[in-house]
Design a protein around this motif. Structure first.
Motif, PDB file in Angstrom:
ATOM      1  N   ASP A  35       0.835  -1.208   0.000  1.00 52.29           N
ATOM      2  CA  ASP A  35       0.000   0.000   0.000  1.00 52.29           C
ATOM      3  C   ASP A  35       0.868   1.255   0.000  1.00 52.29           C
ATOM      4  O   ASP A  35       0.600   2.219  -0.713  1.00 52.29           O
ATOM      5  CB  ASP A  35      -0.937   0.021   1.212  1.00 52.29           C
ATOM      6  CG  ASP A  35      -2.096  -0.951   1.082  1.00 52.29           C
ATOM      7  OD1 ASP A  35      -2.389  -1.398  -0.052  1.00 52.29           O
ATOM      8  OD2 ASP A  35      -2.705  -1.264   2.124  1.00 52.29           O
ATOM      9  N   LYS A  36       1.929   1.239   0.816  1.00 48.47           N
ATOM     10  CA  LYS A  36       2.845   2.382   0.853  1.00 48.47           C
ATOM     11  C   LYS A  36       3.529   2.563  -0.499  1.00 48.47           C
ATOM     12  O   LYS A  36       3.744   3.687  -0.938  1.00 48.47           O
ATOM     13  CB  LYS A  36       3.891   2.192   1.950  1.00 48.47           C
ATOM     14  CG  LYS A  36       3.362   2.347   3.349  1.00 48.47           C
ATOM     15  CD  LYS A  36       4.465   2.131   4.383  1.00 48.47           C
ATOM     16  CE  LYS A  36       3.932   2.165   5.785  1.00 48.47           C
ATOM     17  NZ  LYS A  36       4.989   1.858   6.769  1.00 48.47           N
ATOM     18  N   LEU A  37       3.866   1.438  -1.149  1.00 44.88           N
ATOM     19  CA  LEU A  37       4.489   1.513  -2.472  1.00 44.88           C
ATOM     20  C   LEU A  37       3.522   2.149  -3.471  1.00 44.88           C
ATOM     21  O   LEU A  37       3.919   3.012  -4.262  1.00 44.88           O
ATOM     22  CB  LEU A  37       4.919   0.128  -2.954  1.00 44.88           C
ATOM     23  CG  LEU A  37       5.520   0.062  -4.357  1.00 44.88           C
ATOM     24  CD1 LEU A  37       6.786   0.911  -4.464  1.00 44.88           C
ATOM     25  CD2 LEU A  37       5.819  -1.391  -4.722  1.00 44.88           C
ATOM     26  N   SER A  38       2.277   1.750  -3.435  1.00 41.97           N
ATOM     27  CA  SER A  38       1.276   2.348  -4.321  1.00 41.97           C
ATOM     28  C   SER A  38       1.173   3.854  -4.104  1.00 41.97           C
ATOM     29  O   SER A  38       1.104   4.628  -5.058  1.00 41.97           O
ATOM     30  CB  SER A  38      -0.099   1.705  -4.087  1.00 41.97           C
ATOM     31  OG  SER A  38      -0.085   0.358  -4.438  1.00 41.97           O
ATOM     32  N   LEU A  51       9.712   5.828  -3.136  1.00 42.74           N
ATOM     33  CA  LEU A  51       9.704   4.577  -3.896  1.00 42.74           C
ATOM     34  C   LEU A  51      10.745   3.612  -3.340  1.00 42.74           C
ATOM     35  O   LEU A  51      10.428   2.445  -3.068  1.00 42.74           O
ATOM     36  CB  LEU A  51       9.987   4.833  -5.381  1.00 42.74           C
ATOM     37  CG  LEU A  51       8.854   5.415  -6.206  1.00 42.74           C
ATOM     38  CD1 LEU A  51       9.362   5.805  -7.596  1.00 42.74           C
ATOM     39  CD2 LEU A  51       7.731   4.406  -6.327  1.00 42.74           C
ATOM     40  N   ASN A  52      11.966   4.077  -3.181  1.00 48.13           N
ATOM     41  CA  ASN A  52      13.028   3.207  -2.669  1.00 48.13           C
ATOM     42  C   ASN A  52      12.746   2.765  -1.235  1.00 48.13           C
ATOM     43  O   ASN A  52      12.996   1.612  -0.889  1.00 48.13           O
ATOM     44  CB  ASN A  52      14.390   3.891  -2.765  1.00 48.13           C
ATOM     45  CG  ASN A  52      14.926   3.869  -4.177  1.00 48.13           C
ATOM     46  OD1 ASN A  52      14.763   2.891  -4.897  1.00 48.13           O
ATOM     47  ND2 ASN A  52      15.578   4.949  -4.582  1.00 48.13           N
ATOM     48  N   GLU A  53      12.231   3.663  -0.424  1.00 47.78           N
ATOM     49  CA  GLU A  53      11.913   3.300   0.955  1.00 47.78           C
ATOM     50  C   GLU A  53      10.846   2.207   0.989  1.00 47.78           C
ATOM     51  O   GLU A  53      10.968   1.233   1.746  1.00 47.78           O
ATOM     52  CB  GLU A  53      11.434   4.523   1.734  1.00 47.78           C
ATOM     53  CG  GLU A  53      12.533   5.530   2.028  1.00 47.78           C
ATOM     54  CD  GLU A  53      12.004   6.810   2.655  1.00 47.78           C
ATOM     55  OE1 GLU A  53      10.865   6.827   3.158  1.00 47.78           O
ATOM     56  OE2 GLU A  53      12.745   7.809   2.641  1.00 47.78           O
ATOM     57  N   ALA A  54       9.809   2.345   0.173  1.00 41.26           N
ATOM     58  CA  ALA A  54       8.735   1.349   0.137  1.00 41.26           C
ATOM     59  C   ALA A  54       9.252   0.008  -0.385  1.00 41.26           C
ATOM     60  O   ALA A  54       8.898  -1.052   0.145  1.00 41.26           O
ATOM     61  CB  ALA A  54       7.578   1.858  -0.723  1.00 41.26           C
ATOM     62  N   LEU A  55      10.096   0.039  -1.407  1.00 44.13           N
ATOM     63  CA  LEU A  55      10.669  -1.196  -1.936  1.00 44.13           C
ATOM     64  C   LEU A  55      11.568  -1.869  -0.900  1.00 44.13           C
ATOM     65  O   LEU A  55      11.552  -3.100  -0.756  1.00 44.13           O
ATOM     66  CB  LEU A  55      11.448  -0.916  -3.218  1.00 44.13           C
ATOM     67  CG  LEU A  55      10.586  -0.557  -4.429  1.00 44.13           C
ATOM     68  CD1 LEU A  55      11.446   0.033  -5.545  1.00 44.13           C
ATOM     69  CD2 LEU A  55       9.812  -1.765  -4.926  1.00 44.13           C
ATOM     70  N   ASN A  56      12.324  -1.073  -0.152  1.00 45.45           N
ATOM     71  CA  ASN A  56      13.172  -1.633   0.900  1.00 45.45           C
ATOM     72  C   ASN A  56      12.335  -2.269   2.007  1.00 45.45           C
ATOM     73  O   ASN A  56      12.702  -3.319   2.547  1.00 45.45           O
ATOM     74  CB  ASN A  56      14.099  -0.561   1.480  1.00 45.45           C
ATOM     75  CG  ASN A  56      15.184  -0.159   0.509  1.00 45.45           C
ATOM     76  OD1 ASN A  56      15.535  -0.897  -0.403  1.00 45.45           O
ATOM     77  ND2 ASN A  56      15.722   1.035   0.702  1.00 45.45           N
ATOM     78  N   ASP A  57      11.191  -1.638   2.348  1.00 46.95           N
ATOM     79  CA  ASP A  57      10.298  -2.204   3.367  1.00 46.95           C
ATOM     80  C   ASP A  57       9.787  -3.578   2.925  1.00 46.95           C
ATOM     81  O   ASP A  57       9.755  -4.525   3.717  1.00 46.95           O
ATOM     82  CB  ASP A  57       9.104  -1.282   3.632  1.00 46.95           C
ATOM     83  CG  ASP A  57       9.475  -0.036   4.407  1.00 46.95           C
ATOM     84  OD1 ASP A  57      10.591   0.026   4.965  1.00 46.95           O
ATOM     85  OD2 ASP A  57       8.637   0.893   4.449  1.00 46.95           O
ATOM     86  N   ILE A  58       9.382  -3.677   1.655  1.00 48.64           N
ATOM     87  CA  ILE A  58       8.879  -4.952   1.151  1.00 48.64           C
ATOM     88  C   ILE A  58       9.988  -5.999   1.185  1.00 48.64           C
ATOM     89  O   ILE A  58       9.762  -7.144   1.595  1.00 48.64           O
ATOM     90  CB  ILE A  58       8.316  -4.798  -0.282  1.00 48.64           C
ATOM     91  CG1 ILE A  58       7.064  -3.920  -0.260  1.00 48.64           C
ATOM     92  CG2 ILE A  58       7.998  -6.163  -0.886  1.00 48.64           C
ATOM     93  CD1 ILE A  58       6.573  -3.518  -1.646  1.00 48.64           C
ATOM     94  N   SER A  59      11.184  -5.627   0.783  1.00 52.33           N
ATOM     95  CA  SER A  59      12.303  -6.570   0.790  1.00 52.33           C
ATOM     96  C   SER A  59      12.580  -7.090   2.199  1.00 52.33           C
ATOM     97  O   SER A  59      12.841  -8.285   2.392  1.00 52.33           O
ATOM     98  CB  SER A  59      13.564  -5.911   0.227  1.00 52.33           C
ATOM     99  OG  SER A  59      13.408  -5.639  -1.139  1.00 52.33           O
ATOM    100  N   THR A  60      12.494  -6.215   3.184  1.00 51.04           N
ATOM    101  CA  THR A  60      12.698  -6.620   4.572  1.00 51.04           C
ATOM    102  C   THR A  60      11.638  -7.626   5.001  1.00 51.04           C
ATOM    103  O   THR A  60      11.947  -8.655   5.612  1.00 51.04           O
ATOM    104  CB  THR A  60      12.672  -5.386   5.503  1.00 51.04           C
ATOM    105  OG1 THR A  60      13.739  -4.516   5.123  1.00 51.04           O
ATOM    106  CG2 THR A  60      12.816  -5.781   6.964  1.00 51.04           C
ATOM    107  N   PRO A 103       3.023  -6.712 -10.903  1.00 49.61           N
ATOM    108  CA  PRO A 103       3.553  -7.998 -10.429  1.00 49.61           C
ATOM    109  C   PRO A 103       3.710  -8.058  -8.908  1.00 49.61           C
ATOM    110  O   PRO A 103       3.523  -9.103  -8.294  1.00 49.61           O
ATOM    111  CB  PRO A 103       4.921  -8.103 -11.115  1.00 49.61           C
ATOM    112  CG  PRO A 103       4.847  -7.194 -12.282  1.00 49.61           C
ATOM    113  CD  PRO A 103       3.913  -6.079 -11.880  1.00 49.61           C
ATOM    114  N   ILE A 104       4.000  -6.923  -8.300  1.00 46.46           N
ATOM    115  CA  ILE A 104       4.147  -6.879  -6.840  1.00 46.46           C
ATOM    116  C   ILE A 104       2.788  -7.045  -6.170  1.00 46.46           C
ATOM    117  O   ILE A 104       2.636  -7.829  -5.236  1.00 46.46           O
ATOM    118  CB  ILE A 104       4.828  -5.570  -6.391  1.00 46.46           C
ATOM    119  CG1 ILE A 104       6.276  -5.553  -6.868  1.00 46.46           C
ATOM    120  CG2 ILE A 104       4.738  -5.385  -4.875  1.00 46.46           C
ATOM    121  CD1 ILE A 104       7.016  -4.266  -6.593  1.00 46.46           C
TER     122      ILE A 104
END
Length: 118
Positions: A35-38, A51-60, A103-104
């Protein structure tokens, strides 16, 4: 002897329940991250660092989930989500401020289905 068997069965059952609850909690965290990424994609022109922060959160969250499962369906969904995150990260690194995150979101939905107790 019989009480030892009951205790062992109970402890194994609790372990499976704990693992399922971890899965649900992590899947919920991934959904929040997606949701944050969206939102970050929607606001990319104002703050591209989101964008990078949200992607990093998902990776974690993916790392946490991968560490807690041996379920084949869940592992596949995590792999699909990881590939989606990597694709979006590459797009963002190449200057795309509005990457396709389908895809995410699809893989995250699959993780939600796999982790939903039923």
């Amino acid at each position: 002897m019989a009480s030892a068997a009951v205790l062992t069965t109970t402890l194994v059952g609790c372990g499976a329940l704990d693992k399922a609850m971890d899965c649900v909690a992590t899947a919920d965290a991934i959904a929040t991250s997606v949701d944050k990424l969206s939102q970050a994609v929607s606001n990319a022109s104002n703050d591209p660092t989101q964008l990078n922060e949200a992607l990093n959160d998902i990776s974690t969250e993916l790392g946490n989930l991968q560490d807690t499962t041996d379920n084949a369906d869940l592992s596949k969904a995590v792999d699909d989500l990881t590939k989606g995150v990597e694709t979006v990260k590459t797009a963002v690194d190449n200057g795309d401020t509005t990457p396709d995150i389908t895809p995410i979101t699809e893989a995250a939905a699959e993780i939600g289905k796999v982790c939903t107790p039923g």
